[in-house]
Structures are given as C-alpha cells and as structure tokens.
Design a protein around this motif. Sequence first.
Motif, PDB file in Angstrom:
ATOM      1  N   TRP A  85       0.822  -1.218   0.000  1.00 44.02           N
ATOM      2  CA  TRP A  85       0.000   0.000   0.000  1.00 44.02           C
ATOM      3  C   TRP A  85       0.854   1.265   0.000  1.00 44.02           C
ATOM      4  CZ3 TRP A  85      -5.258  -1.356   0.808  1.00 44.02           C
ATOM      5  CH2 TRP A  85      -5.545  -2.435   1.657  1.00 44.02           C
ATOM      6  N   ASN A  96       0.733   5.553  15.239  1.00 43.14           N
ATOM      7  CA  ASN A  96      -0.452   5.330  16.070  1.00 43.14           C
ATOM      8  C   ASN A  96      -0.081   5.149  17.541  1.00 43.14           C
ATOM      9  OD1 ASN A  96      -2.621   5.510  14.198  1.00 43.14           O
ATOM     10  ND2 ASN A  96      -1.967   3.573  13.302  1.00 43.14           N
ATOM     11  N   SER A 113      -6.349  -3.286   5.817  1.00 40.80           N
ATOM     12  CA  SER A 113      -5.960  -4.694   5.951  1.00 40.80           C
ATOM     13  C   SER A 113      -7.096  -5.572   6.453  1.00 40.80           C
ATOM     14  CB  SER A 113      -4.781  -4.835   6.914  1.00 40.80           C
ATOM     15  OG  SER A 113      -3.783  -3.938   6.561  1.00 40.80           O
ATOM     16  N   GLU A 169      -9.806   4.076  10.769  1.00 39.91           N
ATOM     17  CA  GLU A 169      -9.383   4.239   9.369  1.00 39.91           C
ATOM     18  C   GLU A 169     -10.622   4.680   8.583  1.00 39.91           C
ATOM     19  OE1 GLU A 169      -7.267   0.266   8.251  1.00 39.91           O
ATOM     20  OE2 GLU A 169      -8.254  -0.017  10.176  1.00 39.91           O
ATOM     21  N   LYS A 181       3.547   5.247   5.040  1.00 39.89           N
ATOM     22  CA  LYS A 181       3.489   4.632   3.705  1.00 39.89           C
ATOM     23  C   LYS A 181       3.672   5.605   2.532  1.00 39.89           C
ATOM     24  CE  LYS A 181       0.815   0.609   5.202  1.00 39.89           C
ATOM     25  NZ  LYS A 181       1.567  -0.574   4.943  1.00 39.89           N
ATOM     26  N   VAL A 236      -2.964   6.024   7.427  1.00 36.22           N
ATOM     27  CA  VAL A 236      -1.692   5.423   6.992  1.00 36.22           C
ATOM     28  C   VAL A 236      -1.798   4.920   5.550  1.00 36.22           C
ATOM     29  CG1 VAL A 236      -0.186   3.419   7.400  1.00 36.22           C
ATOM     30  CG2 VAL A 236      -0.793   4.939   9.286  1.00 36.22           C
ATOM     31  N   ILE A 237      -2.963   4.416   5.170  1.00 36.69           N
ATOM     32  CA  ILE A 237      -3.153   3.968   3.781  1.00 36.69           C
ATOM     33  C   ILE A 237      -3.807   5.053   2.930  1.00 36.69           C
ATOM     34  CG2 ILE A 237      -4.455   2.379   2.312  1.00 36.69           C
ATOM     35  CD1 ILE A 237      -4.073   0.229   4.441  1.00 36.69           C
ATOM     36  N   GLY A 267       7.232   4.882  11.079  1.00 34.87           N
ATOM     37  CA  GLY A 267       6.266   4.158  10.243  1.00 34.87           C
ATOM     38  C   GLY A 267       4.885   4.336  10.841  1.00 34.87           C
ATOM     39  N   GLY A 268       3.922   3.532  10.353  1.00 32.08           N
ATOM     40  CA  GLY A 268       2.535   3.699  10.775  1.00 32.08           C
ATOM     41  C   GLY A 268       2.264   3.202  12.187  1.00 32.08           C
ATOM     42  N   SER A 269       2.905   2.094  12.581  1.00 35.90           N
ATOM     43  CA  SER A 269       2.669   1.561  13.924  1.00 35.90           C
ATOM     44  C   SER A 269       3.126   2.562  14.971  1.00 35.90           C
ATOM     45  CB  SER A 269       3.455   0.257  14.126  1.00 35.90           C
ATOM     46  OG  SER A 269       3.149  -0.678  13.142  1.00 35.90           O
ATOM     47  N   ASP A 293      -6.842   7.272  11.240  1.00 38.80           N
ATOM     48  CA  ASP A 293      -5.636   6.550  10.821  1.00 38.80           C
ATOM     49  C   ASP A 293      -5.639   6.546   9.295  1.00 38.80           C
ATOM     50  OD1 ASP A 293      -3.762   4.723  10.017  1.00 38.80           O
ATOM     51  OD2 ASP A 293      -4.225   3.229  11.555  1.00 38.80           O
ATOM     52  N   TYR A 313      -6.981  -2.253  11.594  1.00 39.94           N
ATOM     53  CA  TYR A 313      -5.538  -2.521  11.735  1.00 39.94           C
ATOM     54  C   TYR A 313      -4.843  -1.194  12.009  1.00 39.94           C
ATOM     55  CZ  TYR A 313      -0.799  -4.115  11.175  1.00 39.94           C
ATOM     56  OH  TYR A 313       0.522  -4.407  11.429  1.00 39.94           O
ATOM     57  N   HIS A 314      -4.128  -1.132  13.130  1.00 41.69           N
ATOM     58  CA  HIS A 314      -3.439   0.114  13.464  1.00 41.69           C
ATOM     59  C   HIS A 314      -1.941  -0.092  13.668  1.00 41.69           C
ATOM     60  CE1 HIS A 314      -7.173   2.316  13.609  1.00 41.69           C
ATOM     61  NE2 HIS A 314      -7.673   1.476  14.483  1.00 41.69           N
ATOM     62  N   GLY A 315      -1.441  -1.324  13.507  1.00 46.96           N
ATOM     63  CA  GLY A 315      -0.003  -1.492  13.594  1.00 46.96           C
ATOM     64  C   GLY A 315       0.415  -2.711  14.374  1.00 46.96           C
TER      65      GLY A 315
HETATM   66  C1  LIG Z   1      -4.223   1.640   8.592  1.00 47.61           C
HETATM   67  C2  LIG Z   1      -2.850   1.234   9.036  1.00 47.61           C
HETATM   68  N1  LIG Z   1      -2.348   1.747  10.169  1.00 47.61           N
HETATM   69  C3  LIG Z   1      -1.114   1.437  10.593  1.00 47.61           C
HETATM   70  C4  LIG Z   1      -0.325   0.556   9.895  1.00 47.61           C
HETATM   71  C5  LIG Z   1       1.036   0.205  10.409  1.00 47.61           C
HETATM   72  O1  LIG Z   1       2.016   0.791   9.611  1.00 47.61           O
HETATM   73  P1  LIG Z   1       3.520   0.236   9.594  1.00 47.61           P
HETATM   74  O2  LIG Z   1       3.460  -1.141   9.053  1.00 47.61           O
HETATM   75  O3  LIG Z   1       4.246   1.230   8.739  1.00 47.61           O
HETATM   76  O4  LIG Z   1       4.029   0.265  10.994  1.00 47.61           O
HETATM   77  C6  LIG Z   1      -0.802   0.002   8.712  1.00 47.61           C
HETATM   78  C7  LIG Z   1       0.020  -0.963   7.942  1.00 47.61           C
HETATM   79  O5  LIG Z   1      -0.421  -1.587   7.015  1.00 47.61           O
HETATM   80  C8  LIG Z   1      -2.101   0.335   8.278  1.00 47.61           C
HETATM   81  O6  LIG Z   1      -2.609  -0.214   7.165  1.00 47.61           O
END
Ligand SMILES: Cc1ncc(COP(=O)(O)O)c(C=O)c1O
Length: 478
Positions: A73, A137, A245, A240, A303, A275-276, A132-134, A273, A166-168
């Motif tokens: 993504w 959040n 995911s 989200e 991302k 991230v996507i 990163g995304g995790s 969120d 999904y948040h990480g």
């Molecule tokens: C909506 C969302 N939040 C957070 C994450 C986590 O991001 P990362 O894998 O960069 O830590 C993802 C990863 O796919 C995601 O889709």
Amino acid sequence: MQIDTVVRSHNRFALNDEETAEVSRADRDHYTHAWPSFRSAAQTESLVVTGGEGAYVFDAAGRRYLDGMGGLWCVNMGYGRDEICDAVAEQMRRLPYYNPTDGLANVPAVRLAEKIASLAPGELNHVFFTCGGSTANDSAVRLVQFYQSVRRKPDKRFIITRLRAYHGSTIMTASMGGNPRERSPHLRYVTDIIRQVSCPNPYRRPDGMSESEFCDFLVDELRATILELGPENVAALFAEPILGSGGVIVPPDGYNFRTWQLCKEYDILYVADEVITAFGRLGHFFASKDMFGIEPDIITFAKGITSGYQPLGGFVFSDSIHKVLVEAEPQAPFVNGYTYTGHPAACAAALANIALMEREDICTHVRSEGLYFEKKMRELADLPMVGDIRGSHFMICIESVQDRSTKEPFSSSVGVGDLIARNAGQLGLIVRPLGSMNIISPPLVLSHSQIDEFARLMREAIVVTQDQLIASGDRRIT
Ligand SMILES: Cc1ncc(COP(=O)(O)O)c(C=O)c1O
C-alpha cells in the motif's frame, strides 16, 4: 482454461542461477520475515524481488509482474523515480542524520512539517514524525493520554477501535487491532483501556437490514458503548476512513461523519488513521475532509508519504491540542520520541515525493483513472465465485465465496485467496491474499492500458482458480 505464458523480460534486475540459489539459501537460513510462519517459511521459496520500474517489479529470474500491492500500500508514485532517489542521496551526503530532540532541528524535517500542515485539513498544524505507521499510532495514543491528563481529565483513558481495524504491530497498536487473524494466543495484549465496536462492513451486515439502518445501528452501538464506559472515561476513537488490511471495508454512507460528530458531542478525540488513505490513494492528500467531510483532531500517516522510498510515519494534530500542551509546559514534558524522529533522509524523500505528486498532479489522475480501475474491478462481479467487490479508487478488495446467494464463505482450508494470488503470480500479476479475500492497492501511476491489462489478468486468475476448484471435485461454486 490454460494459464498464459508468464510475461518474461530478461533485464538488468535478473540474478544468475548461482546468485539466486545463494540468496534463497540465506533467506531460508537467516532472514526472519514480517509475520513469519516459521515452519512453512523453512519449506517454501520466497519470491525474491530484485527491481522495479513504474508499476512493475521484477524477480531474480527476470520475470516481470504488475505490482497489485504497491509494495504494501505504499509505492504510490511507482518504482525507479530518480527525483526521490537523488533527493535522498543528496541529503545523505549533506547530513545523513542528526539528533531530533528539543532544541535541535534539521532542514528537511522542518520543511516537511510545514508542508504537511499546509496539506492537512482545518486547524491541523503540528506534526510529529515517527518511523512508520505503527509508531505513528502508538505515539498518537500517548499524545491522546497526555493531552487528556494535562487538561485535568486523567480518567479519559479508554481508546475505542473497530473490529477488523488494523493500526499497527507495536504491542499497543496490535492490541487496538480488531482482526482475529492478527491475534496470537501466545502473546499478551493491552486489554484494560481498549474497547471495540462492530466492523462497519455493509456486505456482512445483519440479514434484512438496509445499509442506512446498518449505519444507524453502528452509530447507536458506538453511542451505547460510550455511555456504558462513561464519556468521562473515553479518550479517543481511532478509525481508518476505509479499513485497509481488514478487507478494504468502506463504511456505509454517513458513518464516518456521524461517528465524528458523536465524538465531538462527548468531548472524545477523533483520530483518523490515514496510513493507507493519505497521500493520494483515494485521490486526495488526506481523505478525511475531502472525501468524508470530517476534521479529525489527529491524523496519522506513513506509507505513501515517501512512496515507500524511506521508512517514515507520523501524525498531525490540532491547534487546540497544541494550545493545551503549550500551557501545560514546563511542568509536564511529553515523554515520547525516537532516535529517527524527523530523519533527514526520510524527510527529504517525502518532500521529493510530494513535489513529484504535485508536479504530476497525481490526485487528479487518481480521481479519474482510479475510478476507471474501480469500475474494471467491479466488472469481475459477473464471475460466480466473486461475492463482493468493494473499495474505492486504487484501494480494492475481491472477496470470494462458495455461494453468492447465501454469502457462504469458503472453508479456510481451501485457501482461496492464496490460490488466486498464486495463479495471478503465474500470469505476471501480484495481488495480496488474505483468507478468502484478495487485496489490491497498485501504484497510483497505473495508466489506462495498464488498468486494462490488470483487469484481464485478474479475471484470468479468478477463472483459472474457479476451474481448478471445480475440477478438484469436492468444491461446489454456486
Ligand atoms: C491503517 C494502518 N495503520 C497502521 C499501519 C502500520 O504501519 P507500519 O506497518 O508502517 O508500521 C498500517 C500498515 O499496514 C495500516 O494499514
């Protein structure tokens, strides 16, 4: 139906046989992948991806694949973009790294923060960078708790999330996730401050309920959950705008707006969120305001901000939150940060990526070609095995079912998503399997003719899979 011959293009990314064997051996012996399943990893060969160009990636044998995952993504502007590579290389020569703590700054981080503030909606003007995304959040949870506490509402500690969210993958963000497949019985999660409400998936709504009744049901459920916990105990909702995911779940019309309003009514922070969904995937730099009419208190991102060329995430938060934090200082410093917060090379990649997005007007491209892509994917609904095709623009899920009239899922032992992904791979198309679903998130630079090629290969992969399942004798597809 026969699988076409795989598209082959021997190219500069191919490895020789000896190198390929050596990489495969080292992979098996030493490389622990993300989400590894240890025994099968030792038995299976990885697809070793050695290069990329535009919307395509290449494997060690020189085979070319249309990348239906956009890396994961994230490779929004496609592979091989010299502008981003050059910006990173130049920044690394100039200043590869410097300490990001209070009182020290680097130029790309400052410029990127200003740029994000200019792109984000409303009063979102303050940016914190993570890896990163995790971590975005995870740090946003910490900001939420800190904010509620310093404004003398320390009991506001519950975080509400949705099933299939999904948040990480840090311990906190994994605990916020709502996908049973992501829950290991061997791990301990944070449970005391997290509460989950239903997944807003219209396809799996209760029988006999219209989509708008389903929306009412979800909003009522959220209100009931807030009242049960006590609004004085609820800190934030993390959501989200379109669940990624969890199966590209587009909530019913009005759901995002109404849940945001509910949060405002009860003085609960709304954390989107993105991230996507940020940085172009739905045709906007941020989708919250432009697509759903909401102005979150905090938006998390990662991302697509660098198109995956460097690891980077973060969040942008409001003037109102910032004002409370400024007034709380210096009695209560915010204890949160990473060595690589605002990493200069990652921020330089993001600045170059955003400049490229603006120069090529990628959001306009997504708003037209992304809709064409969505239309072409929806045409696959005529295939008997396809239960639901959902999503928006370049963010799509195909859910296969045993029986379309009852929506009866395939047994997980069939591994239908894996079969489709494997057949697609044979044809030169990479799509992501997830149970009985296939998740699709290609680079946003896909051209009209590449979209046609994508749709043709996707159709062929599903048809081949259907034929195989029927031929295996024990599968009925109705
Ligand atoms: C909506 C969302 N939040 C957070 C994450 C986590 O991001 P990362 O894998 O960069 O830590 C993802 C990863 O796919 C995601 O889709």
